[in-house]
Design an enzyme around this catalytic site. Structure first.
Site, PDB file in Angstrom:
ATOM      1  N   LYS A  84       0.854  -1.190   0.000  1.00  0.00           N
ATOM      2  CA  LYS A  84       0.000   0.000   0.000  1.00  0.00           C
ATOM      3  C   LYS A  84       0.888   1.237   0.000  1.00  0.00           C
ATOM      4  O   LYS A  84       1.761   1.391   0.858  1.00  0.00           O
ATOM      5  CB  LYS A  84      -0.837  -0.012   1.278  1.00  0.00           C
ATOM      6  CG  LYS A  84      -2.319  -0.004   1.021  1.00  0.00           C
ATOM      7  CD  LYS A  84      -3.043  -0.105   2.331  1.00  0.00           C
ATOM      8  CE  LYS A  84      -4.454   0.355   2.173  1.00  0.00           C
ATOM      9  NZ  LYS A  84      -5.110   0.438   3.479  1.00  0.00           N
ATOM     10  N   ILE A  85       0.655   2.108  -0.955  1.00  0.00           N
ATOM     11  CA  ILE A  85       1.518   3.285  -1.127  1.00  0.00           C
ATOM     12  C   ILE A  85       0.656   4.544  -1.192  1.00  0.00           C
ATOM     13  O   ILE A  85      -0.288   4.602  -1.980  1.00  0.00           O
ATOM     14  CB  ILE A  85       2.368   3.115  -2.411  1.00  0.00           C
ATOM     15  CG1 ILE A  85       3.273   1.882  -2.254  1.00  0.00           C
ATOM     16  CG2 ILE A  85       3.174   4.374  -2.707  1.00  0.00           C
ATOM     17  CD1 ILE A  85       4.102   1.531  -3.439  1.00  0.00           C
TER      18      ILE A  85
END
Ligand code: E4P
Length: 215
Positions: A84-85
């Site tokens: 997750k960015i």
């Protein structure tokens, strides 16, 4: 629409997976922080083992090179890890590189259609628009999902839309009506999806009448 569980609590995740409809999971640092006295690595490994599908794990780096380093460490935890960015210029630079290296990404903290357009152009595997947090500030999370869906259809982007920050069963129904790819749902809301007061009333009535039968 696929259903993911939005939780880092192992008991909740185990129970929801045992119901047979969970196809993935999402976590974030806030959810992880609720699981006190447990190592982040161990919880992450355990979630990846229990969940039959992709598991989004988030780090805390902010510069592209650091995000990439962190993503490579997270991706080694298990085969089903998605990194997750956050939706930033540095984050998107990292997504572009990670995609080329075959590491799956979920662009998070998305609050506008333009942010989702950028995530798709970077070839993110998933994009996570946050419904509830938009509703909290008087904007429409559902309208955002509709807009993203339309833009992705216009250009046949492959990025899958995860409706996140879901607060109630109506959010789930509405994103399903829109045709969202995935909804990531907290345990409490997941449970509510199964329930209706008339179902309980009906079961009680049938049970009472069953007891009157001669078998
Ligand atoms: C999932 O990807 C998100 O991190 C999560 O749904 C955020 O939910 P919240 O707005 O209730 O914290």
């Amino acid at each position: 629409m696929k259903i993911f569980i939005d939780s880092a609590n192992l008991a909740e995740i185990k129970e929801a997976v045992s119901w047979g409809i969970i196809e993935g999971a999402t976590t974030n640092p806030t959810l992880m922080a609720k699981e006190k006295n447990q190592s982040l690595k161990k919880i992450s490994q355990e979630i990846c083992r229990i969940v039959p599908g992709p598991v989004s794990l988030e780090g805390n780096a902010s510069q592209a090179e650091e995000i990439i380093k962190e993503a490579k460490i997270l991706a080694k935890i298990a085969n089903n890890v998605v990194v997750k960015i956050p939706m930033t210029i540095e984050g998107i630079k990292a997504v572009i590189k990670l995609n080329k290296e075959g590491i799956k990404t979920n662009v998070t903290l998305v609050f506008s259609a333009n942010q989702a357009l950028i995530a798709a152009k970077a070839k993110a595997t998933y994009v996570s628009p946050f419904l509830g947090r938009l509703d909290d500030i008087g904007q429409s999370g559902l309208l955002l999902i509709e807009e993203i869906k339309k833009i992705y259809k216009n250009y046949q982007f492959n990025t899958k839309i995860i409706a996140a920050s879901i607060r109630n069963p109506d959010h789930v129904k509405q994103v399903a009506l829109i045709g969202c790819d995935i909804a990531t749902i907290p345990f409490k809301v997941l449970k509510q999806l199964y329930q209706h007061s008339l179902t309980d009333k009906g079961i009680a009535l049938f049970q009472a009448d069953w007891n009157k039968l001669k078998i």
